[in-house]
Write an enzyme that holds these catalytic residues in place. Structure first.
Site, mmCIF file in Angstrom:
data_model
loop_
_atom_site.group_PDB
_atom_site.id
_atom_site.type_symbol
_atom_site.label_atom_id
_atom_site.label_comp_id
_atom_site.label_asym_id
_atom_site.label_seq_id
_atom_site.Cartn_x
_atom_site.Cartn_y
_atom_site.Cartn_z
ATOM 1 N N PHE A 126 -8.534 1.563 0.389
ATOM 2 C CA PHE A 126 -7.573 2.570 -0.269
ATOM 3 C C PHE A 126 -7.500 2.576 -1.620
ATOM 4 O O PHE A 126 -6.434 2.323 -2.300
ATOM 5 C CB PHE A 126 -6.346 2.073 0.064
ATOM 6 C CG PHE A 126 -4.936 2.904 0.166
ATOM 7 C CD1 PHE A 126 -5.342 4.344 0.004
ATOM 8 C CD2 PHE A 126 -3.808 2.530 0.074
ATOM 9 C CE1 PHE A 126 -4.184 5.230 -0.459
ATOM 10 C CE2 PHE A 126 -2.788 3.199 -0.119
ATOM 11 C CZ PHE A 126 -3.012 4.720 -0.373
ATOM 12 N N SER A 170 0.782 -1.236 -0.084
ATOM 13 C CA SER A 170 0.020 -0.073 0.051
ATOM 14 C C SER A 170 0.820 1.329 -0.003
ATOM 15 O O SER A 170 0.603 2.227 -0.629
ATOM 16 C CB SER A 170 -0.960 0.037 1.193
ATOM 17 O OG SER A 170 -0.273 -0.036 2.716
ATOM 18 N N GLU A 171 1.849 1.007 0.825
ATOM 19 C CA GLU A 171 3.017 2.115 0.759
ATOM 20 C C GLU A 171 4.418 1.665 0.775
ATOM 21 O O GLU A 171 4.519 0.758 1.386
ATOM 22 C CB GLU A 171 2.837 3.512 1.495
ATOM 23 C CG GLU A 171 1.604 4.504 1.240
ATOM 24 C CD GLU A 171 0.366 4.377 2.061
ATOM 25 O OE1 GLU A 171 -0.575 4.796 1.659
ATOM 26 O OE2 GLU A 171 0.227 3.063 2.780
ATOM 27 N N SER A 172 5.388 2.642 0.354
ATOM 28 C CA SER A 172 6.777 2.357 0.430
ATOM 29 C C SER A 172 7.373 3.743 0.984
ATOM 30 O O SER A 172 6.745 4.659 0.596
ATOM 31 C CB SER A 172 7.497 1.742 -0.656
ATOM 32 O OG SER A 172 7.080 0.501 -1.206
ATOM 33 N N HIS A 192 2.089 3.580 8.590
ATOM 34 C CA HIS A 192 2.914 2.071 8.992
ATOM 35 C C HIS A 192 4.287 2.267 8.064
ATOM 36 O O HIS A 192 5.046 1.617 8.531
ATOM 37 C CB HIS A 192 2.001 1.138 8.031
ATOM 38 C CG HIS A 192 2.184 0.900 6.920
ATOM 39 N ND1 HIS A 192 1.227 1.554 5.920
ATOM 40 C CD2 HIS A 192 2.997 -0.063 6.112
ATOM 41 C CE1 HIS A 192 1.737 1.212 4.770
ATOM 42 N NE2 HIS A 192 2.552 -0.137 4.825
#
Length: 284
Positions: free
Chosen positions: A215, A49-51, A79
């Site tokens: 999301f 979902s994110e980096s 996160h």
């Protein structure tokens, strides 16, 4: 093998000590050789979902930190902040960090708790705002939720603690568990309202909540553990009078996806900022 020849990409999960739980994030501890397109390409190839991408260490615990979903840069991600902080602590030892993010300065403290590292981030100053009846109706239609699916209180609001989230309180745990929504329709609304996620919440007890976070704007159906939304929810719960100003809340997220995680949200009297704590571990 790294998805980009100039970037060593680490993989961590946040808000769980189990690599199969929590929310995975890519972490690049030295992204100085990557431009925006390369960072987006790394995030897209990982598919998390994110980096998190760190640059410009100042030798005093300070770093510039940026976040990319598979589709776009986002202003703040809890996160991935926890994952990046734990990765740095594994390399350099626990302690205090300051991340300069697109949303502002985010202090993080990492401590060792037995065999685990635990990170606490302090959000930027939060706020909440109303959502119009028409926009709420569109959100419920996109989610395929009847109006009766909402709890009578607290009222739906948009909450911010680095990123914007629409908070909707579910009437029952069964309503929260039954998540099947119109991806494109919700994505369109979220772009118009500049939302990062929609946070769906069910209250188990005075300080225990279960949450889920669609999301679609990030190209992900659901986020497994959402630290930015947890911080925003802390502000929402305080402003709505759900909890005292000195509360410690427990948010359970990811169980419906098979990736359970736990987020601890702390409110302190006299400080509008929200603290979010979680553990994390390296994947693979």
């Amino acid at each position: 093998m790294s998805p980009h020849p100039r970037a060593e990409v680490l993989r961590y999960t946040a808000f769980s000590a189990d690599p199969g739980g929590g929310n995975p994030a890519g972490v690049v501890l030295d992204a100085s050789g990557l431009d925006d397109a390369a960072m987006l390409a790394v995030a897209a190839e990982l598919g998390y979902s994110e980096s998190a991408f760190l640059t410009a260490p100042d030798g005093r615990g300070g770093h510039t930190l940026r976040y990319f979903s598979p589709k776009a840069e986002v202003p703040f991600c809890g996160h991935a902040t926890v994952a990046a902080a734990i990765a740095l602590a594994e390399r350099d030892g626990p302690g205090d960090l300051v991340f300069s993010t697109p949303a502002g300065q985010v202090p993080v403290t990492v401590v060792r708790d037995g065999d685990e590292l635990r990170a606490t981030l302090t959000s930027v100053e939060p706020h909440t705002e109303d959502i119009t009846p028409d926009d709420l109706a569109e959100a419920l239609a996109a989610l395929d939720w009847p109006a009766a699916g909402l709890a009578p209180a607290p009222a739906p609001r948009i909450a911010y603690a680095g990123a914007r989230h629409l908070v909707l309180a579910a009437a029952t745990r069964e309503r929260l568990a039954d998540l099947s929504y119109d991806f494109a329709r919700l994505e369109t609304l979220m772009h118009r309202l500049a939302l990062t996620t929609v946070q769906l919440v069910w209250r188990e007890s005075g300080t225990v909540f279960h949450v889920r976070n669609p999301f679609p704007v990030g190209g992900v159906v659901e986020d497994p553990a959402t630290g930015a939304a947890a911080a925003a929810f802390g502000a929402y719960a305080r402003e709505a009078g759900l909890v005292p100003h000195d509360a410690v809340l427990t948010l359970h997220q990811g169980a419906d996806m098979g990736r359970p995680g736990t987020l601890t949200v702390e409110l302190r009297p006299g400080d509008p900022r929200i603290r979010v704590t979680g553990t994390g571990t390296r994947i693979g």
